[in-house]
Motif scaffolding. Structure first.
Motif, PDB file in Angstrom:
ATOM      1  N   ASN A 121      26.970 125.318 -93.203  1.00 44.28           N
ATOM      2  CA  ASN A 121      25.806 124.743 -92.529  1.00 44.28           C
ATOM      3  C   ASN A 121      24.619 124.846 -93.457  1.00 44.28           C
ATOM      4  O   ASN A 121      24.644 125.589 -94.438  1.00 44.28           O
ATOM      5  CB  ASN A 121      25.570 125.362 -91.142  1.00 44.28           C
ATOM      6  CG  ASN A 121      25.479 126.864 -91.160  1.00 44.28           C
ATOM      7  OD1 ASN A 121      24.604 127.438 -91.823  1.00 44.28           O
ATOM      8  ND2 ASN A 121      26.382 127.521 -90.434  1.00 44.28           N
ATOM      9  N   ILE A 151      30.190 119.313 -97.600  1.00 44.72           N
ATOM     10  CA  ILE A 151      30.551 118.774 -96.286  1.00 44.72           C
ATOM     11  C   ILE A 151      31.097 117.360 -96.429  1.00 44.72           C
ATOM     12  O   ILE A 151      32.138 117.007 -95.857  1.00 44.72           O
ATOM     13  CB  ILE A 151      29.328 118.788 -95.348  1.00 44.72           C
ATOM     14  CG1 ILE A 151      28.946 120.226 -94.991  1.00 44.72           C
ATOM     15  CG2 ILE A 151      29.626 117.992 -94.070  1.00 44.72           C
ATOM     16  CD1 ILE A 151      27.611 120.336 -94.266  1.00 44.72           C
ATOM     17  N   THR A 165      30.968 122.511 -89.487  1.00 45.37           N
ATOM     18  CA  THR A 165      29.524 122.584 -89.692  1.00 45.37           C
ATOM     19  C   THR A 165      28.761 123.285 -88.580  1.00 45.37           C
ATOM     20  O   THR A 165      27.574 123.541 -88.724  1.00 45.37           O
ATOM     21  CB  THR A 165      28.932 121.164 -89.851  1.00 45.37           C
ATOM     22  OG1 THR A 165      29.221 120.407 -88.664  1.00 45.37           O
ATOM     23  CG2 THR A 165      29.525 120.451 -91.061  1.00 45.37           C
ATOM     24  N   ALA A 196      31.011 116.038 -88.984  1.00 51.39           N
ATOM     25  CA  ALA A 196      30.366 116.447 -90.225  1.00 51.39           C
ATOM     26  C   ALA A 196      29.441 115.363 -90.759  1.00 51.39           C
ATOM     27  O   ALA A 196      28.313 115.650 -91.182  1.00 51.39           O
ATOM     28  CB  ALA A 196      31.426 116.791 -91.273  1.00 51.39           C
ATOM     29  N   HIS A 199      26.373 115.238 -88.793  1.00 49.14           N
ATOM     30  CA  HIS A 199      25.525 116.384 -89.142  1.00 49.14           C
ATOM     31  C   HIS A 199      24.698 116.091 -90.397  1.00 49.14           C
ATOM     32  O   HIS A 199      23.476 116.308 -90.419  1.00 49.14           O
ATOM     33  CB  HIS A 199      26.423 117.604 -89.360  1.00 49.14           C
ATOM     34  CG  HIS A 199      25.703 118.877 -89.669  1.00 49.14           C
ATOM     35  ND1 HIS A 199      24.910 119.525 -88.752  1.00 49.14           N
ATOM     36  CD2 HIS A 199      25.660 119.635 -90.804  1.00 49.14           C
ATOM     37  CE1 HIS A 199      24.406 120.631 -89.298  1.00 49.14           C
ATOM     38  NE2 HIS A 199      24.854 120.718 -90.539  1.00 49.14           N
TER      39      HIS A 199
END
Length: 227
Positions: A121, A151, A165, A196, A199
């Motif tokens: 993250n 990622i 994530t 992902a 994100h």
């Protein structure tokens, strides 16, 4: 130029190598021991503060599973952690395909290993720009480069790699790994890839909106070109 066309994919992929680099370290005390319980041969690659936290969680047995990314790649982290995971061996491990002979030869040539899952993250950009004492330079320093790249690489290669994530997903992932005897399915990896990319898209959107907004008016007062 010949295109790489994937003709064979495994549904079940066992998580043998895990790469962890997180800003939010919550939930690692559940995730890491849980994954080792499912696969006692698990290898964990990690960086900086995340490495230290996992070492603390695992205690005396940490060296059986845990390795610094810098030791794995042979490249030390740069000052302030500016470059930690942007390395050829890391991205071979994330992007190579199981049934591509050229990819497998590259792994052998570089002594790299396939990475089956990333847990990443990102730097808290939105939280940084929300602070009343925030400066443009503080915001710039909290633009994550290595995290989104890992990622995206893992999510692109969902045919083999899982991209995690959100700490809120750890319990569900452990349930799936336990039920699958250490494996995640193609459907699992595809779902994680979609999440992902959402994100990283939200993260990039926050940066773009900030730079397109009030930040530009502070540029000349924040920096002195040529000085």
């Amino acid at each position: 130029m010949a295109k790489n066309v994937v003709e064979k994919v495994d549904d079940q992929v066992k998580i043998n190598t895990l790469l962890v680099s997180v800003s939010d370290k919550s939930g690692l005390d559940t995730l890491i021991p849980g994954m080792i319980a499912v696969n006692p041969d698990l290898v964990i690659l990690s960086t900086g503060g995340t490495f230290s936290r996992i070492k603390e969680i695992l205690g005396p047995g940490a060296d059986m599973h845990l390795q610094q990314v810098s030791d794995y790649t042979g490249q030390p982290e740069t000052q302030g952690g500016l470059v930690k995971t942007l390395d050829f061996k890391i991205y071979l491990g994330l992007l190579t395909e199981t049934y591509n002979q050229a990819h497998q030869a590259d792994l052998v040539r570089t002594k790299a290993r396939p990475i089956d899952m990333v847990v990443v993250n990102l730097y808290p950009f939105a939280q940084t720009i929300a602070r009343p004492d925030m400066t443009l330079e503080n915001a710039r320093g909290n633009i994550d480069i290595g995290g989104p790249t890992m990622i995206r690489a893992a999510a692109k290669n969902f045919i083999r790699v899982a991209s995690v994530t959100n700490p809120e997903d750890y319990s569900k992932i452990l349930e799936k790994l336990t039920a699958g005897k250490g494996c995640l399915t193609l459907a699992d990896r595809y779902d994680l890839a979609a999440r992902a990319f959402a994100h990283t898209a939200a993260y990039d959107r926050a940066i773009a909106d900030y730079l397109a907004g009030t930040a530009g008016t502070a540029l000349l007062s924040c920096y002195q070109p040529g000085v």
